[in-house]
Design an enzyme around this catalytic site. Structure first.
Site, PDB file in Angstrom:
ATOM      1  N   CYS A   1       0.805  -1.209   0.000  1.00  0.00           N
ATOM      2  CA  CYS A   1       0.000   0.000   0.000  1.00  0.00           C
ATOM      3  C   CYS A   1       0.848   1.273   0.000  1.00  0.00           C
ATOM      4  O   CYS A   1       2.066   1.234   0.045  1.00  0.00           O
ATOM      5  CB  CYS A   1      -0.925   0.024   1.209  1.00  0.00           C
ATOM      6  SG  CYS A   1      -0.107  -0.361   2.752  1.00  0.00           S
TER       7      CYS A   1
ATOM      8  N   GLY B   1      -1.052   0.484  -4.871  1.00  0.00           N
ATOM      9  CA  GLY B   1      -2.184  -0.357  -4.489  1.00  0.00           C
ATOM     10  C   GLY B   1      -3.433   0.008  -5.260  1.00  0.00           C
ATOM     11  O   GLY B   1      -3.774   1.186  -5.357  1.00  0.00           O
TER      12      GLY B   1
ATOM     13  N   ASN C   1       1.487   1.175   5.986  1.00  0.00           N
ATOM     14  CA  ASN C   1       2.163   0.532   4.865  1.00  0.00           C
ATOM     15  C   ASN C   1       3.217  -0.393   5.426  1.00  0.00           C
ATOM     16  O   ASN C   1       4.111   0.042   6.151  1.00  0.00           O
ATOM     17  CB  ASN C   1       2.821   1.585   3.966  1.00  0.00           C
ATOM     18  CG  ASN C   1       3.716   0.965   2.910  1.00  0.00           C
ATOM     19  OD1 ASN C   1       3.490  -0.154   2.487  1.00  0.00           O
ATOM     20  ND2 ASN C   1       4.722   1.704   2.466  1.00  0.00           N
ATOM     21  N   GLY C   2       3.115  -1.678   5.098  1.00  0.00           N
ATOM     22  CA  GLY C   2       4.083  -2.643   5.591  1.00  0.00           C
ATOM     23  C   GLY C   2       3.411  -3.866   6.169  1.00  0.00           C
ATOM     24  O   GLY C   2       2.219  -4.119   5.938  1.00  0.00           O
TER      25      GLY C   2
ATOM     26  N   TYR D   1      11.417  -1.683  -8.527  1.00  0.00           N
ATOM     27  CA  TYR D   1      10.095  -1.877  -9.125  1.00  0.00           C
ATOM     28  C   TYR D   1       8.971  -1.044  -8.523  1.00  0.00           C
ATOM     29  O   TYR D   1       8.164  -0.461  -9.233  1.00  0.00           O
ATOM     30  CB  TYR D   1       9.724  -3.371  -9.032  1.00  0.00           C
ATOM     31  CG  TYR D   1       8.360  -3.707  -9.563  1.00  0.00           C
ATOM     32  CD1 TYR D   1       8.055  -3.566 -10.921  1.00  0.00           C
ATOM     33  CD2 TYR D   1       7.358  -4.190  -8.720  1.00  0.00           C
ATOM     34  CE1 TYR D   1       6.794  -3.880 -11.414  1.00  0.00           C
ATOM     35  CE2 TYR D   1       6.098  -4.501  -9.196  1.00  0.00           C
ATOM     36  CZ  TYR D   1       5.824  -4.355 -10.554  1.00  0.00           C
ATOM     37  OH  TYR D   1       4.585  -4.654 -11.041  1.00  0.00           O
TER      38      TYR D   1
END
Length: 461
Positions: free
Chosen positions: A12, A39, A113-114, A253
């Site tokens: 995310c 996301g 996030n994570g 990426y």
């Protein structure tokens, strides 16, 4: 989603905005728009107006979830937003964020996030104490811990909470009159700080600051807590030694090429990785092409270093979204053609260097190589701007089981034969380190298995 499983997926992106006056919901929305690549499963925004938190979230892309009238109804000068990619089986509206929690001391909204490696253990302890969970996400574990530790001081409760968290997290939190940002002690997940005329922004990537119109100030340090309120900014540095271990796949990426993370520009690092590939694995060829989009900067770098002309060999259909109808089994076999098509005139009769950012399962690489050869390419030499992915991630990246990671089970020569390439070379870990700046600390566990902390061992991994 059928072809997307051949790429690693980020969980995310988060954004938070504090303004001294005015409504911030549209600024948060613009930030989410910039972070949409992180996301596409769900999106959400929560705003605080003098301690009263309102929120809206839904499944799909940010433009699908929010209309002007929805944003206008979210009124407040502090707001946070979240875009999410979920693992299979967890794409549910209940798991969409931000998470808004009402408890004895008031309300908080939290976006994360994570991924925590001790989430299940913490959840079990709280469930034994009678805590009821409404979601399956570890964000709710964090929110419950903050509520549990919160006596009179929200900052102390956050400090107490992160003492027991293990894993990767960048958090944006709304509490009463404060916007709070937190980055894990290893800095595995990115978080940066920006400033605009009337306030501040926290975001996963600097590209979100550009979209909002904020000026980049700095990256939040590993283990740091940033508190923003009417008095300005206060920062609390970790009192423990923080060994920076930023996820290197952000540069390979995940991140947008126009972002700069921890002082390293994403585009330049990808271009440098391509140059390193050209030094490590030169080949006689007529044209260099990239697999769009994240393979393109590395392909440009390879072309610059090798002197082989860069060309457009693959055209990407940019309009395949979350709602794309799943094809039949017969179509699935050639499904990559729906997303990518070969520009025949640029590859026919030529020796082609095809640069991609990674190979995970190998299925997409084989189909692209076959498409190029069917279009008349005399040779296809595959160059990958990352080392072989051999180990799963436990820190917020959706990674296949190790048994499904092609590089964990086959040699480079075997993979070359499997994808029908004439030659194949993965960037070495040394080459990647040089491309991303050797002085920076990175987590490269997906390549070398050296995790920065103890991780759970799951059957199949």
């Amino acid at each position: 989603m059928f072809e997307e499983m051949d790429k690693l997926k980020e969980e995310c992106g988060v954004v938070g905005v504090y303004a001294n006056k005015g409504n911030v919901s549209k600024m948060v929305y613009y930030g989410l728009y910039a972070l949409q690549h992180r996301g596409q499963e769900s999106a959400g925004i929560a705003v605080s107006d003098q301690g009263k938190i309102s929120h809206h979230k839904g499944m799909g892309l940010a433009p699908e979830v929010f209309e002007d009238k929805t944003l206008d109804s979210l009124s407040g000068n502090i707001g946070i937003g979240h875009v999410r990619y979920s693992t299979f089986g967890e794409s549910l509206i209940e798991n969409a964020q931000p998470l808004v929690v009402r408890y004895k001391r008031g309300n908080i909204a939290l976006a994360h996030n994570g991924s925590l490696v001790n989430s299940e253990a913490l959840r079990e302890i709280m469930e034994d104490d009678g805590v009821v969970f409404q979601t399956t996400i570890d964000t709710e574990v964090i929110a419950n811990l903050i509520a549990r530790y919160h006596n009179k001081d929200i900052i102390k409760s956050i400090k107490n909470t992160i003492e027991v968290l293990k894993g990767a997290y960048s958090l944006v939190i709304v509490s009463e009159d404060k916007l709070i940002g937190v980055r894990d002690s290893l800095g595995l997940r990115p978080l940066c700080l920006g400033k605009f005329e009337d306030g501040y922004v926290l975001a996963s990537e600097s590209c979100a600051l550009d979209t909002i119109g904020a000026e980049f100030v700095r990256d939040v340090d590993p283990g740091e807590i940033v508190i923003i309120d009417e008095n300005g900014i206060e920062t609390i540095k970790s009192d423990k030694w923080c060994n920076r271990k930023m996820c290197v796949f952000e540069y390979i990426y995940f991140a947008r090429p126009d972002s700069t993370i921890d002082g390293i520009n994403v585009y330049l690092s990808r271009s440098e990785a391509g140059k390193m590939l050209a030094r490590e694995a030169p080949v006689e060829a007529d044209v260099v092409i990239g697999v769009p989009d994240s393979g393109t900067p590395a392909a440009i770098g390879y072309a610059e270093e090798s002197g082989i002309p860069f060309g457009i060999g693959l055209i990407k259909n940019k309009y395949i979204g979350r709602t794309f109808i799943q094809p039949t089994q017969a179509l699935r076999e050639q499904g990559v053609k729906i997303k990518l098509n070969v520009l025949k005139e640029n590859v026919e009769g030529k020796r082609v260097v095809m640069v991609d950012d990674s190979i995970v399962r190998g299925t997409t690489s084989k189909r692209i190589v076959d498409m190029l050869k069917k279009a008349g390419a005399k040779e296809v030499h595959v160059r990958v701007s990352s080392p072989p992915v051999k180990y799963p991630c436990y820190f917020g990246i959706d990674t296949p089981y190790r048994e499904n990671l092609v590089a964990a089970n086959y040699t480079t020569d075997e993979i070359r034969d499997m994808i029908n390439a004439d030659t194949l070379h993965f960037l070495t870990i040394k080459g990647l380190s040089e491309a991303t700046g050797e002085k920076k600390g990175y987590c490269k566990a997906c390549f070398d298995g050296n995790y920065p902390m103890e991780v759970p061992r799951v059957e199949g991994n």
